[in-house]
Enzyme design. Sequence first.
Site, PDB file in Angstrom:
ATOM      1  N   ASP A 136      39.877  34.234  -5.198  1.00  0.00           N
ATOM      2  CA  ASP A 136      39.403  34.015  -3.826  1.00  0.00           C
ATOM      3  C   ASP A 136      38.194  34.906  -3.556  1.00  0.00           C
ATOM      4  O   ASP A 136      37.367  35.110  -4.456  1.00  0.00           O
ATOM      5  CB  ASP A 136      40.584  34.326  -2.870  1.00  0.00           C
ATOM      6  CG  ASP A 136      40.539  33.502  -1.594  1.00  0.00           C
ATOM      7  OD1 ASP A 136      39.615  33.715  -0.795  1.00  0.00           O
ATOM      8  OD2 ASP A 136      41.422  32.649  -1.391  1.00  0.00           O
ATOM      9  N   HIS A 159      38.888  35.720   3.824  1.00  0.00           N
ATOM     10  CA  HIS A 159      39.753  34.622   3.380  1.00  0.00           C
ATOM     11  C   HIS A 159      40.850  35.119   2.437  1.00  0.00           C
ATOM     12  O   HIS A 159      42.033  34.803   2.604  1.00  0.00           O
ATOM     13  CB  HIS A 159      38.885  33.569   2.689  1.00  0.00           C
ATOM     14  CG  HIS A 159      39.558  32.269   2.421  1.00  0.00           C
ATOM     15  ND1 HIS A 159      40.115  31.959   1.200  1.00  0.00           N
ATOM     16  CD2 HIS A 159      39.771  31.192   3.210  1.00  0.00           C
ATOM     17  CE1 HIS A 159      40.630  30.736   1.251  1.00  0.00           C
ATOM     18  NE2 HIS A 159      40.433  30.245   2.460  1.00  0.00           N
ATOM     19  N   ASN A 197      40.521  19.893   2.343  1.00  0.00           N
ATOM     20  CA  ASN A 197      40.466  19.658   3.789  1.00  0.00           C
ATOM     21  C   ASN A 197      39.614  18.460   4.174  1.00  0.00           C
ATOM     22  O   ASN A 197      39.069  18.415   5.273  1.00  0.00           O
ATOM     23  CB  ASN A 197      39.905  20.892   4.508  1.00  0.00           C
ATOM     24  CG  ASN A 197      40.803  22.093   4.368  1.00  0.00           C
ATOM     25  OD1 ASN A 197      42.009  21.965   4.142  1.00  0.00           O
ATOM     26  ND2 ASN A 197      40.225  23.267   4.500  1.00  0.00           N
TER      27      ASN A 197
END
Length: 394
Positions: free
Chosen positions: A147, A176, A267
């Site tokens: 990440d 994040h 998404n």
Amino acid sequence: MRTFRRIALFALTALAACAPAEDPLDAEGIESVRQELRASGAKRYMVACDSPCDESALRDAVALRGGHHGPMIGDRRAVEAVMDGPAADDLRTAGYRVEEDRLVAVGNGKPTPPPPAEVTPWGVSRLGAPAAWPTTAGSGVKVVVIDTGKPSHSDLAAGGCANFTSERNCDDNNGHSTHVAGTIAALDNTTYVVGMAPQATMAYCKALTRNGTGYYSWIISCIDWARLNGADVINMSLGGATGSTLLEAACDDADAAGVLVFAAAGNEGPGAIGYPAYYASVISIGATDADDAVAYFSDTNDDVEFSAPGVSILSTCKGGGLCTYNGTSMASPHAAGAGALVRSANPSLSNDCVRSLLRDTATDLGPSGRDDSYGHGLIDADAAVAAAATYVCP
Ligand SMILES: [Ca+2]
Ligand SMILES: [Ca+2]
């Protein structure tokens, strides 16, 4: 020019999904100029002129004073520019309107102070993690979060970090990774929140920079690093719309080495596909809300394997405190945490066996049986851990 494809994290900064604007001055050739100018105290400006001034005249005016100009701004008679203060003053004297170009931040949520007592986020409860903790809270299992880097938060244990990005250090300068890590393993310690597997050992691999993007090559390097450094579980709350044979091979190798690989489905909504989630060796996780409805943004396709909470998820926030995010980025770490609990409960189960166990214990939602929205259903960590010790692999 770089020809590598970029990969982006899968957190929505707000429920209204919008593509982040490309930084017009971010082309690599320009970056070195910007760095030089910044080293001399230069800043970003917006330089505007009135009719009949035209675009080329505006650019010339900036260049004439040693500044570096970018593209025109919207439908304005204005151009982006990087230059030093005297150049800006000189432009003002010459009749141009010059403003400093300041940063605007997304509304990812302001950090909030710690609640009076530790909160169990709704997603952790919904997946039954607290009921599993008397059996295991994830001890002995190493989870690698690929990440935006290593968090610094009092509710997260320290963990190792490797950095494959162009940034200098491994720190999470985006936030994040910090949020994702809290959902997996925020400490059970009476403050802030508690994660799915609060006793799991965490490590971090930085593949995304402060703006939440990174190259496929960095992701691949991180997957290999995790595999070669004892990961039991990988979480990738990130993805891109294009496949890569190298990326798939890295995921396959991790899976073959016994690393459970979880990734956010994406998404982009119904019918969309995101990589690496779409690969067979990767467990693709869609997002649900507190009513068990599929989030509108969650990718639905023939590969979605499970669903997990991904709407209004409270977790640890960069800079301290807590914040609420939405996205399949938030669903994947719930599932990865459940995977860590199962692996801890019975380390001898193969990856295929763990996936089968999660499937057999999931709560089926939507149309009966597997469907493209929920996959096999909502993960049930309590039921999976309860069944792990005596589970007979099909
Ligand atoms: Ca805590
Ligand atoms: Ca179903």
